[in-house]
Design a protein around this motif. Structure first.
Motif, short mmCIF file in Angstrom:
data_model
loop_
_atom_site.label_atom_id
_atom_site.label_comp_id
_atom_site.label_asym_id
_atom_site.label_seq_id
_atom_site.Cartn_x
_atom_site.Cartn_y
_atom_site.Cartn_z
N GLY A 117 -45.86 -35.32 24.44
CA GLY A 117 -45.50 -34.00 23.93
C GLY A 117 -45.66 -32.92 24.97
N ASP A 183 -46.17 -37.15 19.51
CA ASP A 183 -46.72 -35.92 18.95
C ASP A 183 -45.76 -35.36 17.90
N GLU A 307 -46.97 -31.78 12.28
CA GLU A 307 -46.76 -30.55 13.06
C GLU A 307 -46.24 -29.45 12.14
N ASP A 344 -55.10 -28.61 17.32
CA ASP A 344 -54.09 -29.40 18.02
C ASP A 344 -54.82 -30.30 19.01
N ASN A 400 -50.63 -34.42 18.43
CA ASN A 400 -50.32 -33.34 17.51
C ASN A 400 -51.50 -32.86 16.68
#
Length: 411
Positions: A117, A183, A307, A344, A400
């Motif tokens: 990510g 992610d 997310e 996160d 994530n």
């Protein structure tokens, strides 16, 4: 059990630990291939992944692009830092050099691609006729729109010369093994870093529809490029026939590791899902209701990943995890016995150098402006004022969001 805040932080630290490439990547590497090996990569975890590769293989030729502050020491693999979440010239220059390196690869060579990510911004090569400034403006508008990451990445693929499989195509006819850290909700390889090693099933027309749906107006050059049909690379393109994509770390593994700790302490665990999406404040309201319902005679832990998104309504300093926590605190309204953490796993929530925040029944009593802060997306400002931010620095991985709600027996 430790005090609730320390316990929740221990769960988060464990979730990050199991996704650390130095702990997990080597098991997924084949024997070092004979002949030429070139290592490339992009993402917040890519430098750590490169470090893990050299720990297993020894010095390797290559180039990896990571976020500013996320570099790691490697013997021969060059680590370049660039901007995230909005790309910059350093990312453009490094991507150009990476493409030049791939152009030297031929049949019999092996390319190891390390993708995580953040690669969507770090790996930056605007399509012909589109400038970096135009791409920066579009990225900023998309991030403020509240659009889900899958929709944003679908647009990014269509206006890029490397995303949507085009990076892998540049390495043909060399064999490519892409190791990916997911992610993204759903763990689709084509969505991770906008799929630089995976062909694109989207279309320019769909990208235009998405822009319209989220009320984002791109520059005339971008509109013209998409209207003219762009240059998408379909999954069945022959240049992708020598590519193997492997997701070796994903949010589900981190949630399971956290659940194992809680269950060992006699806490009932409910995993709400590892791919949740939606507006942070709306998901928080739903989770507040679930937490109230779960409260009984025994402790319960609600875990979730995915997310979340934030639609920018004000000019505060916010991020989806901090905004989730602030909205959760307001929805719970000092409910006794309920504590939560949302962070996160890459250590950066939104554009802030803060992983996230923790809340408790006392959160709203610490400052009077919680509702006002939420109204202008200033969750990080609020939690900074009351000292309840979670600051980790670069974690060197990225699976994530990690959210944990600890529901203790009610009074």
């Amino acid at each position: 059990m430790q005090d609730p805040d320390s316990f929740l932080r221990r769960l988060f630290d464990r979730a990050v630990e199991v996704a650390d490439p130095m702990q997990s990547l080597a098991a997924h590497l084949p024997a070092r291939p004979e002949g030429r090996l070139v290592v490339i990569g992009a993402g917040k975890a890519s430098a750590r992944m490169a470090e893990a590769v050299e720990a297993a293989y020894g010095p390797c030729e290559g180039l990896v692009i990571t976020r500013y502050g996320y570099a790691r020491p490697c013997e021969r693999i060059e680590i370049v830092e660039a901007a995230h979440p909005v790309p910059d010239q350093a990312g453009v220059d490094a991507t150009r050099r990476m493409l030049a390196l791939l152009d030297t690869c031929g049949e019999g060579d092996t390319v190891l691609a390390l993708i995580s990510g953040g690669g969507s911004a770090l790996l930056c090569a605007p399509a012909k006729g589109i400038t970096l400034n135009e791409k920066q403006a579009l990225t900023d508008a998309l991030l403020a729109s509240g659009a889900p990451i899958g929709a944003i990445n679908g647009i990014r693929k269509q206006i890029s010369a490397v995303k949507g499989g085009k990076l892998a195509a540049a390495a043909y006819p060399a064999r490519m093994l892409a190791l990916l850290i997911s992610d993204v909700p759903g763990d689709n390889p084509s969505d991770i870093a906008s799929g630089p090693t995976v062909g694109d099933t989207g279309t320019p027309a769909r990208a235009l529809e998405t822009l319209n749906r989220w009320n984002v107006t791109p520059s005339p050059s971008i509109t013209d490029y998409l209207t003219a049909g762009g240059n998408p690379l379909p999954p069945d393109d022959p240049r992708l026939s020598t590519v193997e994509n492997v997701i070796y770390a994903a949010p589900s593994q981190s949630l399971a590791a956290a659940a194992e700790i809680a269950e060992a302490e006699g806490i009932e665990v409910q995993i709400l899902g590892d791919a949740l999406e939606g507006e942070a404040r709306d998901v928080a309201a739903d989770h507040a209701a679930l937490a109230r319902k779960a409260q009984g005679d025994k402790p319960v832990l609600l875990l979730s990943g995915g997310e979340l998104t934030v639609t920018r309504r004000g000019n505060g300093i916010g991020g989806p995890n901090a905004e989730y926590c602030l909205a959760l605190a307001l929805a719970l309204d000092r409910a006794p016995g309920i504590h939560a953490l949302a962070c996160d796993t890459d250590g950066v929530d939104g554009a802030a150098e803060v992983a996230g925040a923790v809340i408790s029944p006392e959160t709203l009593s610490k400052a009077p402006d919680a509702a006002d802060a939420l109204a202008i997306n200033d969750a990080h400002g609020f939690f900074g004022r009351i000292g309840d931010q979670v600051v980790t620095g670069p974690t060197l991985t990225n699976v994530n969001d990690f959210r944990a709600i600890l529901v203790l027996p009610g009074s």
